[in-house]
Structure formats: C-alpha cells, structure tokens
Design an enzyme around this catalytic site. Structure first.
Site, PDB file in Angstrom:
ATOM      1  CD  GLN A 138     -25.597   6.050  21.091  1.00  0.00           C
ATOM      2  OE1 GLN A 138     -25.897   6.550  20.656  1.00  0.00           O
ATOM      3  NE2 GLN A 138     -24.642   5.476  22.638  1.00  0.00           N
TER       4      GLN A 138
ATOM      5  CG  HIS B 143     -30.783   5.105  22.863  1.00  0.00           C
ATOM      6  ND1 HIS B 143     -31.139   6.124  23.212  1.00  0.00           N
ATOM      7  CD2 HIS B 143     -28.575   5.573  22.479  1.00  0.00           C
ATOM      8  CE1 HIS B 143     -29.750   7.007  23.478  1.00  0.00           C
ATOM      9  NE2 HIS B 143     -29.009   7.108  23.324  1.00  0.00           N
TER      10      HIS B 143
ATOM     11  CG  ASP C 287     -26.030   9.347  24.605  1.00  0.00           C
ATOM     12  OD1 ASP C 287     -25.675  10.509  24.705  1.00  0.00           O
ATOM     13  OD2 ASP C 287     -25.900   8.585  24.572  1.00  0.00           O
TER      14      ASP C 287
ATOM     15  CG  HIS D 278     -41.230  51.769   6.161  1.00  0.00           C
ATOM     16  ND1 HIS D 278     -42.579  51.343   6.581  1.00  0.00           N
ATOM     17  CD2 HIS D 278     -40.313  51.019   7.078  1.00  0.00           C
ATOM     18  CE1 HIS D 278     -42.543  50.260   6.855  1.00  0.00           C
ATOM     19  NE2 HIS D 278     -40.795  50.040   7.226  1.00  0.00           N
TER      20      HIS D 278
ATOM     21  CD  GLU E 137     -28.959  11.856  18.955  1.00  0.00           C
ATOM     22  OE1 GLU E 137     -29.717  12.816  19.635  1.00  0.00           O
ATOM     23  OE2 GLU E 137     -29.367  11.110  17.754  1.00  0.00           O
ATOM     24  CG  HIS E 138     -24.816   9.999  19.325  1.00  0.00           C
ATOM     25  ND1 HIS E 138     -26.112   9.709  19.371  1.00  0.00           N
ATOM     26  CD2 HIS E 138     -24.583  11.212  20.397  1.00  0.00           C
ATOM     27  CE1 HIS E 138     -26.521  10.199  19.806  1.00  0.00           C
ATOM     28  NE2 HIS E 138     -26.090  11.142  21.184  1.00  0.00           N
TER      29      HIS E 138
END
Length: 435
Positions: free
Chosen positions: A249, A252, A353, A412, A319-320
């Site tokens: 990871q 990235h 992924d 109304h 995130e993961h």
C-alpha cells in the site's frame, strides 16, 4: 499501558500540500467560458497530447488488439466480480410503500442518475481497476450515459488496458483527457457530451479540488485524499504478510500513510526489520514511492490488548483495514470505522483493489467515520412520494396547519385549510396557533 509508538510519522498526509484552490477555480471558470477550445488548450498544456479527445470505435478496437488474451480474461474476471457484487448491493435498496395513517400512503422510489463522468487515474500508474470499479457500478445502477476519462500519454494516448476495461464495463464514451480539464469537460458537456450529473473516481490533489469546487452543481462520490491503510495484527500474524501488505500500500505514493497496530512487540519489531528490505527489492519508481511513504508517514503502534487496538483503529478510520488476528468474527462485529475491511491472511487489500468484487474507491483521511465508499447506491437517487384519500388527509392537514402557524408560515397553513374546507365542508376545525 497506553499506546506506544515504535515508529511515529514525521508528517501527516496533509503536510506540504499546496493551496491549489485558486488554480483549479480559475481553470474551471476559463473552460466554462471558453468551451471546447479552452479545454483543448489545457489538455495540450497539461496532458501534452493533441490526439482525438473522444475515442472512436476504431480507436477502441486498436487498443483492444494490444491486450494479451490472458489479461483480457483477467479484466473480464474482475468485471464479473464487481458487477455481481454491485447487482446484489442494488437488490438491497428496493422500492417501498406503506400506509402511514389510514388513507395516507407514502412510498420510496430509486432512480438512477442520468449521466455520469468516471475519472480513471493514469499518471504514475495505469489504473485499469479504477475503470472497472467506476464504470461497472454506474452501469449496474442504470445510468443512461457513462463517460470514462483518463489522462493520455503524450505520444500514445490512454493506455490500452484502461480503454479496453472502460469499454468492456459499459462506458458510452471514452475521453482522452485528464486533470481539471477532464472534469470540466464532463461537467459542462463539452465536445458533444451530455452534461454530467455526477463525477466519480480517484485522482490527484487537482482532481480532488476540482470535485470540491464543482460539488453542488454536480454530485460527487467523495473528496479523496492520499490512500491510506491500517493493519491490526496479533501474535498469530505472519510478519512477512504484515510487512508485505504495508509495502504493497505504501507504493501508491510518497504521501500514502500505512499503519501497523499490534499487541505483540516481537511482531512489531520483525515487521520493522522486514519492511526496509522489501522496499529495497522493488523496481525504482515503486521503491521511491514506498520508501518516502514509509519514512515520513508510516506508524507502528504497540497496544496493551485488542480492545485498545480497536480504539486506535476506529480513531484513525482507515480507508483500508486489514485484520491478521485470531477470532475474526469478534473483529468484524467490534470495528466500526473503515472504508473496506479485509479479514484474515487469505485476503489482502490488493484483492479488493483489483479483482475480488468490492469497490476500491473508498473514503480517505478519516472520512470513514461518516461515509462508506463508492457503490451502486451512490448512483441512485432515493426519492419519496405520497398519495391520500380525504380521510387520510384530515388529521395530517390539521397538524400541518397548526404547526405552520406556530412557525409563522401562514401560506403553508392555508394549503391545509383549503383541503379541509373542500373535503369536510360541514366540520369546523380549530387551526389557529395557541399563544
């Protein structure tokens, strides 16, 4: 014992981020005014590509012929898995109808967004999987027009794998353009495209900022920052798996945080020993990204027990999130803040992924505390409707009139008054506010 940092991040994922807001805002304004011509100018400037902006059927066929058959099979396999999962997700969101009070029926409908723009990154890496994730889910949702865009290479255009994947998954048009100019093109409906109602997909800081600026006039999936990943591991975990997954990871990008949270000091120390070795074995560009991410953003945190590990994880809201520990059901039931969860050493973030079926467009930078990732549901508008008999109207109209007058909204209240007067002409109602 409180948490102990065996490795502490030097920077945060926001460190060193330049203020791109004004740059992005100006580009969007210029393209909105200048139309196709101005978008093409920015594409030439930033993409350095002067080929056709919209790919023809022949362009797609030429690109498809460049893909090895085995890779085509893999793309179809991934597409099939993502499509199947999206179809099951869609089935969980149905249309409903319920009688609220006698005679008053209310309901829910789901209507797909009409036109979608899918951004597929193609700078540092050719994100074939992003084309699969974004286009497939939009197609399953029932969106009528899907544009996939990706930054072209200066001489060769969009990588063939991205073109093939976007086409297979159902893109109606493929736009050879990246960055802010691509999002502007889809939003403003340039080059003959329909105006996008929604923009989805990951991208760099300029893409993220463009989505932020455009949000409101179009819908977006989320504003994503650098990707991040956290591993929860106990003494049963294989240190090589832990280290390999962290490095996987970290590649990235230079600012992609990776975190290990464990209650086993020996595992932590062995991971700290292995990671630099694994990074050094990578090809140059991958090694550079992973090395900087590990040096500046990675953390290794030692906790007293698994309850404390959960608290740390939920605080980070990754995130993961990977769990390499015993009693996986306990972790599944206890954890609450993550984009996507990977339980056990038989799975890994890269599976999600690329090919396992769940979506990889996920909340970053702690956004998992309040939202999930891209799914077929993101493309669906959940709308409501109601109908009533005069009998069903009676009590609701009375309540509406009195509440409206208490709020000071006389017009109304009168919309309720006239209905009571028509449907129940022989009855009197006390509809004035009480002081």
């Amino acid at each position: 014992m409180t948490r102990k940092y065996l490795k502490k991040a030097i920077l945060t994922s926001q460190s060193g981020a330049s203020d791109v807001h004004e740059i992005v805002k100006n580009i969007l304004q210029e393209i909105e005014i200048g139309g196709d011509k101005k978008a093409a100018e920015y594409a030439a400037k930033f993409d350095k590509y002067r080929g056709p902006k919209l790919l023809s059927d022949d362009d797609i066929e030429i690109a498809s012929q460049q893909i090895p058959e085995k890779v085509k099979e893999d793309i179809h396999f991934s597409y099939s898995n993502v499509k199947r999962f999206a179809e099951v997700q869609k089935a969980t969101l149905g249309e409903i109808e319920v009688e609220i009070v006698p005679g008053m029926i209310a309901g829910q409908k789901t209507i797909p967004v009409e036109s979608v723009g899918c951004y597929v990154p193609g700078g540092r890496y050719s994100h074939i999987a992003s084309a699969i994730m974004t286009v497939t889910t939009a197609k399953v949702a029932g969106c009528k027009h899907i544009v996939a865009c990706s930054p072209p290479r200066p001489q060769t255009g969009i990588p063939p794998g991205i073109i093939y994947a976007a086409h297979v998954c159902g893109a109606d048009k493929i736009l050879a353009m990246g960055g802010v100019q691509a999002l502007a093109t889809m939003t403003f409906g340039l080059f003959g495209l329909p105006k996008a109602n929604m923009l989805v997909g990951p991208g760099n800081q300029f893409v993220a900022e463009a989505k932020r600026v455009l949000f409101g006039r179009v819908g977006i999936d989320m504003i994503a920052g650098p990707t991040d990943s956290l591993i929860l591991a106990d003494s049963s975990a294989d240190a090589l798996f832990v280290a390999t997954d962290l490095v996987g990871q970290a590649e990235h990008g230079y600012n992609s945080p990776v975190w290990l949270v464990t209650d086993d000091k020996s595992l932590a120390e062995e991971t700290l020993r292995l990671v630099p070795q694994l990074i050094q074995s990578l090809p140059t560009v991958n090694r550079d990204n992973a090395s900087k991410a590990w040096r500046d953003y990675a953390e290794v945190i030692l906790c007293e027990n698994r309850e404390e590990m959960v608290n740390v994880s939920d605080e980070y809201a990754p995130e993961h999130l990977t769990v390499l520990a015993q009693d996986l059901d306990w972790w599944l039931n206890r954890l609450s803040c993550y984009g996507s969860l990977f339980l056990g050493e038989e799975t890994t973030v890269a599976f999600g992924d690329k090919a396992s079926g769940t979506n990889h467009v996920l909340p970053t930078s702690g956004a998992a505390t309040y939202t999930g990732g891209l799914s077929v549901h993101k493309y669906m508008k959940i709308v409501t409707w109601q109908r009533s008999t005069p009998t069903g109207t009676k009590r609701i109209a009375e309540a509406t009139a009195r509440i409206s007058r208490l709020e000071g909204m006389e017009a109304h209240a009168r919309t309720a008054d006239v209905r009571l007067a028509k449907f129940f002409p022989d009855e009197e109602f006390d509809l004035r506010k009480k002081t």
